[in-house]
Design a protein around this motif. Sequence first.
Motif, short mmCIF file in Angstrom:
data_model
loop_
_atom_site.label_atom_id
_atom_site.label_comp_id
_atom_site.label_asym_id
_atom_site.label_seq_id
_atom_site.Cartn_x
_atom_site.Cartn_y
_atom_site.Cartn_z
N GLY A 1 38.34 51.30 42.80
CA GLY A 1 38.51 49.89 43.16
C GLY A 1 38.94 49.71 44.60
O GLY A 1 38.45 48.80 45.29
N MET B 1 36.29 41.80 40.17
CA MET B 1 35.98 43.15 39.69
C MET B 1 36.14 43.27 38.19
O MET B 1 35.49 44.09 37.54
N THR C 1 30.79 46.99 40.91
CA THR C 1 31.63 47.61 39.88
C THR C 1 30.82 47.96 38.64
O THR C 1 30.98 49.03 38.06
#
Length: 365
Positions: A219, A267, A188
């Motif tokens: 995502g 994340m 990420t």
Amino acid sequence: MSAQYNQWRAMIAVMKASLRAMFRSPSAVVFTLGFPLVFILVFGFIGTGRETVTIGFSQGTDTTSIMYKALCGNPALRLTKDKTPEEMEADMRKGRITAILDITTIAPPPQPKYKVTVRTSTSGANKIDYLWSVINTTTSRIDDRFNPRSSVAELHTDNVPGRAYTMIDFILPGMLAFSLLSAAVFGTAFLFFSLRQTLVLKRFFATPIRRGYIIVGEGLSRMLFQLIGSIVIIGLGHFAFGFTLVHGWVTFLEMLVLCVFGLVIFMGFGFVISSMAKSESTIPPLANIITMPQFLLAGIFVNVDAFPAWLQPVCRALPLTYLVDALRKVAFEGQHLWNVGLEIGVLTVWGIVVYAAAVKVFKWE
């Protein structure tokens, strides 16, 4: 006549410049100096920590006996309290308790004699030898005090069936959880830093798609990719090395749900790092500040109980510790998602904190 060019001086100048550049590079300092020192410290702490064994006592145990008091006072034994006999029996069969002891007084002091029955299962086989050494040491000390010529304890064993707890059952959930953490944080962070630096995000703004959908789309791609990796890891562990999935496909699906939940939480760390990083070279040091302590302290290779007592609260505060514990409980102990509410709750709190920070610092340009 011009002076001859000094190759040695030029070489030394190049060496100095390169050395100065390496010391100015956060990545080089962290990977060359930081990691070795951290590994030495952490595994040094493991060496100084005392190994412990979790045991319980039966309802009929004589709690006034010298044997009982000596075992309770031994720092190598961790006692299970406030549990019914049925709960202790279930924990023993799952490997959460190594043994249940029953102590009966045959003769009181000054010539004490006790019958000690050690009830255990194959799930605790990895620690039963250590438990016996602790019991024998305790018995010897009582012998030296009261009756050096014969043992004060008659030791008996009562073995019951249980699941065989192998090394893969301990290691695989830890490595799976850490792979999720690493992929979520590094992936990420690098992705959104690159999208911002190459002005791809800015080009996205020229399209009708909203900003939130951009993040969700990226995502989801990361999540699907990592889920494929998780399926491969669990499948290989189960079919090639006998990794335990107590309820079969149900356990497998519950592990995947935990993987998705962990990915979403982790994340958030990547979003924070992608916004804090000033350049691409600063991402690895920042990401490793988050991932490496958890890699070393979250119980991936050794149980958290192996660390010194002062370090264990730090270990139990890390989000990866709770994901690892949840995966192990679901995979080997046969628990379900509603049985690991504590672990999911702590991860949720971490997610709220991390995403609050991400919203605060996230940059689109």
